[in-house]
Motif scaffolding. Structure first.
Motif, mmCIF file in Angstrom:
data_model
loop_
_atom_site.group_PDB
_atom_site.id
_atom_site.type_symbol
_atom_site.label_atom_id
_atom_site.label_comp_id
_atom_site.label_asym_id
_atom_site.label_seq_id
_atom_site.Cartn_x
_atom_site.Cartn_y
_atom_site.Cartn_z
ATOM 1 N N GLU A 189 0.815 -1.210 0.000
ATOM 2 C CA GLU A 189 0.000 0.000 0.000
ATOM 3 C C GLU A 189 0.850 1.261 0.000
ATOM 4 O OE1 GLU A 189 -3.889 1.768 2.348
ATOM 5 O OE2 GLU A 189 -2.548 0.388 3.377
ATOM 6 N N ILE A 190 1.892 1.294 0.823
ATOM 7 C CA ILE A 190 2.682 2.526 0.871
ATOM 8 C C ILE A 190 3.507 2.705 -0.407
ATOM 9 C CG2 ILE A 190 2.735 2.617 3.383
ATOM 10 C CD1 ILE A 190 5.566 1.524 3.329
ATOM 11 N N LYS A 191 3.833 1.610 -1.079
ATOM 12 C CA LYS A 191 4.511 1.743 -2.375
ATOM 13 C C LYS A 191 3.558 2.325 -3.411
ATOM 14 C CE LYS A 191 8.110 -1.790 -1.927
ATOM 15 N NZ LYS A 191 8.670 -3.060 -2.465
ATOM 16 N N TYR A 192 2.303 1.895 -3.377
ATOM 17 C CA TYR A 192 1.306 2.466 -4.293
ATOM 18 C C TYR A 192 1.143 3.962 -4.027
ATOM 19 C CZ TYR A 192 -0.401 -2.100 -5.978
ATOM 20 O OH TYR A 192 -0.528 -3.329 -6.575
ATOM 21 N N LEU A 193 1.062 4.334 -2.749
ATOM 22 C CA LEU A 193 0.923 5.748 -2.404
ATOM 23 C C LEU A 193 2.164 6.542 -2.783
ATOM 24 C CD1 LEU A 193 -0.843 5.559 1.079
ATOM 25 C CD2 LEU A 193 -1.822 6.396 -1.057
ATOM 26 N N LYS A 194 3.341 5.920 -2.636
ATOM 27 C CA LYS A 194 4.594 6.618 -2.967
ATOM 28 C C LYS A 194 4.631 6.971 -4.463
ATOM 29 C CE LYS A 194 8.893 8.000 -2.224
ATOM 30 N NZ LYS A 194 9.490 8.080 -3.555
ATOM 31 N N ARG A 195 4.134 6.076 -5.295
ATOM 32 C CA ARG A 195 4.148 6.384 -6.735
ATOM 33 C C ARG A 195 3.189 7.538 -7.049
ATOM 34 N NH1 ARG A 195 -0.440 3.618 -7.484
ATOM 35 N NH2 ARG A 195 -1.329 3.613 -9.579
ATOM 36 N N ILE A 196 2.095 7.671 -6.266
ATOM 37 C CA ILE A 196 1.209 8.829 -6.430
ATOM 38 C C ILE A 196 1.933 10.102 -6.022
ATOM 39 C CG2 ILE A 196 -0.896 9.951 -5.587
ATOM 40 C CD1 ILE A 196 -2.209 7.245 -5.395
ATOM 41 N N VAL A 197 2.593 10.065 -4.866
ATOM 42 C CA VAL A 197 3.338 11.231 -4.374
ATOM 43 C C VAL A 197 4.408 11.640 -5.382
ATOM 44 C CG1 VAL A 197 4.945 12.014 -2.598
ATOM 45 C CG2 VAL A 197 2.862 10.783 -1.942
ATOM 46 N N ASP A 198 5.122 10.666 -5.937
ATOM 47 C CA ASP A 198 6.168 10.957 -6.928
ATOM 48 C C ASP A 198 5.591 11.576 -8.190
ATOM 49 O OD1 ASP A 198 8.048 9.943 -5.197
ATOM 50 O OD2 ASP A 198 8.190 7.981 -6.186
ATOM 51 N N SER A 199 4.401 11.152 -8.577
ATOM 52 C CA SER A 199 3.802 11.657 -9.819
ATOM 53 C C SER A 199 3.390 13.122 -9.703
ATOM 54 C CB SER A 199 2.573 10.817 -10.196
ATOM 55 O OG SER A 199 1.483 11.096 -9.332
ATOM 56 N N LEU A 200 3.255 13.627 -8.487
ATOM 57 C CA LEU A 200 2.786 14.999 -8.293
ATOM 58 C C LEU A 200 3.832 16.036 -8.649
ATOM 59 C CD1 LEU A 200 0.879 14.548 -4.914
ATOM 60 C CD2 LEU A 200 -0.010 14.362 -7.244
ATOM 61 N N ASP A 201 5.048 15.616 -8.895
ATOM 62 C CA ASP A 201 6.120 16.545 -9.269
ATOM 63 C C ASP A 201 6.502 16.412 -10.735
ATOM 64 O OD1 ASP A 201 6.430 17.719 -6.714
ATOM 65 O OD2 ASP A 201 7.558 15.966 -6.038
ATOM 66 N N GLU A 202 5.647 15.763 -11.534
ATOM 67 C CA GLU A 202 5.975 15.530 -12.944
ATOM 68 C C GLU A 202 5.375 16.578 -13.874
ATOM 69 O OE1 GLU A 202 4.656 11.534 -13.460
ATOM 70 O OE2 GLU A 202 6.417 10.664 -12.477
ATOM 71 N N GLY A 203 4.784 17.632 -13.333
ATOM 72 C CA GLY A 203 4.319 18.741 -14.159
ATOM 73 C C GLY A 203 2.841 18.700 -14.490
ATOM 74 N N LYS A 204 2.340 17.592 -15.010
ATOM 75 C CA LYS A 204 0.945 17.515 -15.426
ATOM 76 C C LYS A 204 0.037 17.339 -14.219
ATOM 77 C CE LYS A 204 -2.034 15.215 -18.787
ATOM 78 N NZ LYS A 204 -2.105 14.211 -19.870
ATOM 79 N N MET A 205 -1.165 17.929 -14.299
ATOM 80 C CA MET A 205 -2.113 17.757 -13.211
ATOM 81 C C MET A 205 -2.474 16.283 -13.064
ATOM 82 S SD MET A 205 -6.001 19.053 -12.780
ATOM 83 C CE MET A 205 -7.038 17.993 -11.795
ATOM 84 N N VAL A 206 -2.672 15.870 -11.820
ATOM 85 C CA VAL A 206 -2.982 14.475 -11.511
ATOM 86 C C VAL A 206 -4.366 14.388 -10.869
ATOM 87 C CG1 VAL A 206 -2.351 12.481 -10.094
ATOM 88 C CG2 VAL A 206 -0.559 13.818 -11.241
ATOM 89 N N LEU A 207 -5.165 13.464 -11.355
ATOM 90 C CA LEU A 207 -6.387 13.067 -10.663
ATOM 91 C C LEU A 207 -6.046 11.791 -9.908
ATOM 92 C CD1 LEU A 207 -9.439 13.054 -10.049
ATOM 93 C CD2 LEU A 207 -9.770 11.795 -12.197
ATOM 94 N N CYS A 208 -5.942 11.882 -8.589
ATOM 95 C CA CYS A 208 -5.594 10.693 -7.807
ATOM 96 C C CYS A 208 -6.815 10.214 -7.042
ATOM 97 C CB CYS A 208 -4.394 10.927 -6.902
ATOM 98 S SG CYS A 208 -4.685 11.919 -5.437
#
Length: 552
Positions: A427-446
């Motif tokens: 679970e925390i690995k899944y959440l970590k990939r969400i957190v990491d995606s938030l710095d990739e520029g494009k808006m994220v719908l999580c």
């Protein structure tokens, strides 16, 4: 004279039967096409384990921010969504549609696809004409390997081709010498070399027979698209770059056609064809031709994949048009610049009798509510519609407004015994990939379902609060379903709140599956145990432990 009349009559009858059979087959194809359009696909007609091969090749060239990752795909049960909308009649269509649902296209490309989809919805004769041609590509299971074969053609070759060329030269020299010398000994030498070559052919042909299906699939796609360039319905639709790519396959088409025909002899059981295979096979020309074809394919992969994608997209747009016609309600998405999702009458495509909801999400939100009340289904419906909006320009709603965004989820988490990972670690690995995606520029719908449920209550609330506050500071629209009432207290200034609930009766529980503004405070876990028939002693003890004695 009578014998001649009988022979002529035989051929007339044969030709007549052939024509009647061809007409019957065409009528059956057209009936199949018409009966399936606008209907829910009733069966899966593609190999589940091979339909993704084209995507495996294509995704190497797509930015990660423009794709749906495997976790999100599985969380949202997108294989089922894919099966629901897939009415493609060719393996190219199956694979291109599967890849398209993994991509998030820019608005200009979506506008182009919308024109093509709309045309297929209205131009019935053209649609049926194209589908009939696509049926010629077929869905042979081995053909699904074609994208992998083309993508890795450099690694395929006929081993020891120099030896086969040497045996060809030796055979030719023995034949010429036998003719020139008029010598029995040289004729015997020719027959010995011929026999040796025949043995080599029989022993080695299985080593490259795997190429037959791939090359056959290639030529069916190429011929179909080439025919479209000359067809009155479609000749003006074929892009110039596809026509240019077709020119590079003119010679290959003839070579592959000859090669495939020679190899199909034993499959069809044609006696003359089998005889021809072994007479000509002893020249080893099939080996050297196959090697030549493979070498000619190198450097042409991009051209073929362009042709392949065009064929698949024709099937794709017809499938999407059919999908739209099968829905009780659909709309085209509207893309806005605000960090907001606004929808009216949204529902999930896999539900046969869906309950629609209206909601405007212009702020990160937490959705609460009791078990089985509809939280997970609703957040999946939003995420699936966001994916379909940006891949096939189609939404299950009366209105769906959203910004261009990447969709990423953490929902259907399972322990992994093979990797010795606990539920919480996963679970925390899944959440970590969400957190990491938030710095990739494009808006994220999580979209997160029951955040950090794999740990104790105290640490879950603390860690969840910290994670969701971090998310709130990023370019993200978060939708979180949770049973934790404490989270709503911690995040009351940062997040909006919605809830689902039910009506409790003496003998039943009624869910209306409608979303409401606010925080849900109903609990039904013990009531559901009672409802499905757990022993009274369990119900009584459970209620006593909560301070609410059971009343039977």
């Amino acid at each position: 004279m009578e014998a001649g009349i009988i022979v002529i009559a035989f051929f007339v009858i044969f030709i007549g039967c052939t024509i009647v059979s061809a007409n019957d087959q065409r009528k059956m194809r057209m009936r199949r096409i018409r009966d399936s359009y606008g209907k829910i696909p009733q069966e899966i007609t593609y190999p589940r384990d091979k339909v993704g091969f084209y995507w495996e090749v294509r995704k190497k060239h797509i930015p990660k921010t423009e794709t749906v990752d495997d976790v999100t795909w599985n969380d949202l049960e997108m294989d089922k969504v894919y099966a629901r909308l897939n009415s493609c009649v060719s393996y190219a269509g199956d694979q291109v549609l599967y890849a398209r649902l993994h991509e998030q296209l820019p608005q200009e490309k979506l506008a182009d696809y919308e024109k093509r989809i709309t045309e297929m919805q209205t131009a019935e004769k053209k649609r049926e004409h194209i589908q009939e041609k696509l049926l010629g590509i077929g869905k042979e299971e081995n053909s699904y390997y074609l994208p992998v074969f083309i993508g890795n053609v450099e690694s395929f070759s006929i081993p020891n081709v120099w030896m086969y060329r040497g045996l060809q030269i030796l055979l030719l020299l023995a034949l010429i010498t036998a003719i020139v010398m008029h010598n029995v000994e040289w004729l015997v030498a020719f027959l010995m070399v011929y026999g040796l070559n025949a043995c080599v052919y029989v022993a080695k042909k299985q080593q490259f027979s795997a190429y037959i299906d791939s090359l056959g699939g290639l030529i069916r796609v190429e011929k179909m698209v080439r025919a479209l360039t000359k067809d009155d319905y479609t000749k003006d639709d074929v892009p110039v770059e596809v026509e240019e790519s077709l020119k590079k396959f003119a010679v290959l088409e003839k070579m592959i056609g000859m090669f495939q025909n020679s190899q199909m002899a034993t499959i069809t059981g044609d006696v003359l064809a089998v005889l021809r295979e072994y007479l000509v096979g002893a020249t080893l020309i099939d080996f050297t031709n196959c090697d030549r074809i493979l070498r000619m394919l190198r450097g042409r992969q991009e051209d073929f994949m362009r042709i392949y994608a065009y064929a698949g997209e024709l099937d794709l747009v017809i499938s999407v048009a059919s999908f739209r016609e099968s829905l009780p309600l659909y709309c085209r998405p509207v893309f806005g610049e605000d960090r907001q999702i606004k929808t009216q009458k949204i529902y999930h495509p896999l539900l046969s009798d869906p309950v629609c909801n209206d909601v405007t999400l212009d702020k990160n939100c937490i959705i609460t509510g009791s078990n089985a009340s509809g939280k997970s289904t609703f957040i999946k419906a939003v995420a699936v519609n966001a994916i379909l909006a940006q891949s096939i320009h189609t939404c299950m709603a009366e209105q769906f407004i959203l910004p261009p965004c990447r969709i990423i989820t953490s929902m259907a988490i399972r322990d992994d015994m093979c990797e010795a990972e606990s539920y919480y670690m996963k679970e925390i690995k899944y959440l970590k990939r969400i957190v990491d995606s938030l710095d990739e520029g494009k808006m994220v719908l999580c979209v997160i379902d029951e955040i950090l449920r794999g740990t104790n209550t105290e640490e879950r609330i603390a860690a969840s609060t910290a994670v969701l506050r971090y998310v709130n500071r990023k370019n993200c629209l978060a939708i979180v379903a949770s049973h934790d009432y404490e989270l709503t207290q911690q995040l009351e200034k940062e997040y909006d709140f919605y809830y689902f609930c039910e009506n409790m009766g003496d003998q039943d529980i009624i869910f209306d599956y409608k979303i409401r503004k606010g925080v849900g405070n109903t609990k039904n876990a013990i009531r559901l145990l009672e409802f499905v028939g757990f022993p009274r002693s369990i119900i009584q003890e459970a209620r006593e432990l909560t301070g609410k004695p059971a009343v039977f």
